[in-house]
Design a protein around this motif. Sequence first.
Motif, PDB file in Angstrom:
ATOM      1  N   LEU A 172      26.608  43.876  38.867  1.00 43.21           N
ATOM      2  CA  LEU A 172      25.821  42.675  38.582  1.00 43.21           C
ATOM      3  C   LEU A 172      24.485  43.040  37.951  1.00 43.21           C
ATOM      4  N   GLU A 184      24.978  43.468  34.114  1.00 41.34           N
ATOM      5  CA  GLU A 184      25.554  42.271  33.496  1.00 41.34           C
ATOM      6  C   GLU A 184      24.954  41.976  32.122  1.00 41.34           C
ATOM      7  N   ARG A 203      28.516  37.091  34.510  1.00 46.36           N
ATOM      8  CA  ARG A 203      28.531  37.180  35.978  1.00 46.36           C
ATOM      9  C   ARG A 203      29.861  36.664  36.530  1.00 46.36           C
TER      10      ARG A 203
END
Length: 62
Positions: free
Chosen positions: A14, A17, A25
């Motif tokens: 994450l 990302e 996401r």
Amino acid sequence: MSAQQAGLPLSGQLHVEKAPGAGTRDEILAAYEHPRFSTATMQQRAIEDYRNELELRCFKNQ
């Protein structure tokens, strides 16, 4: 999905990302909902299946 199959933690993915080609996401989270496999052959198949799943979703939304 490659990172998920390699066993890399979701939290680390994450953070990347925003990198080019990293995916959104939602795509990253969806990859981690799929099972992880122990053999290289099955990992590659899971990666290919997930790519096709994403492509199908994109083509349907055009």
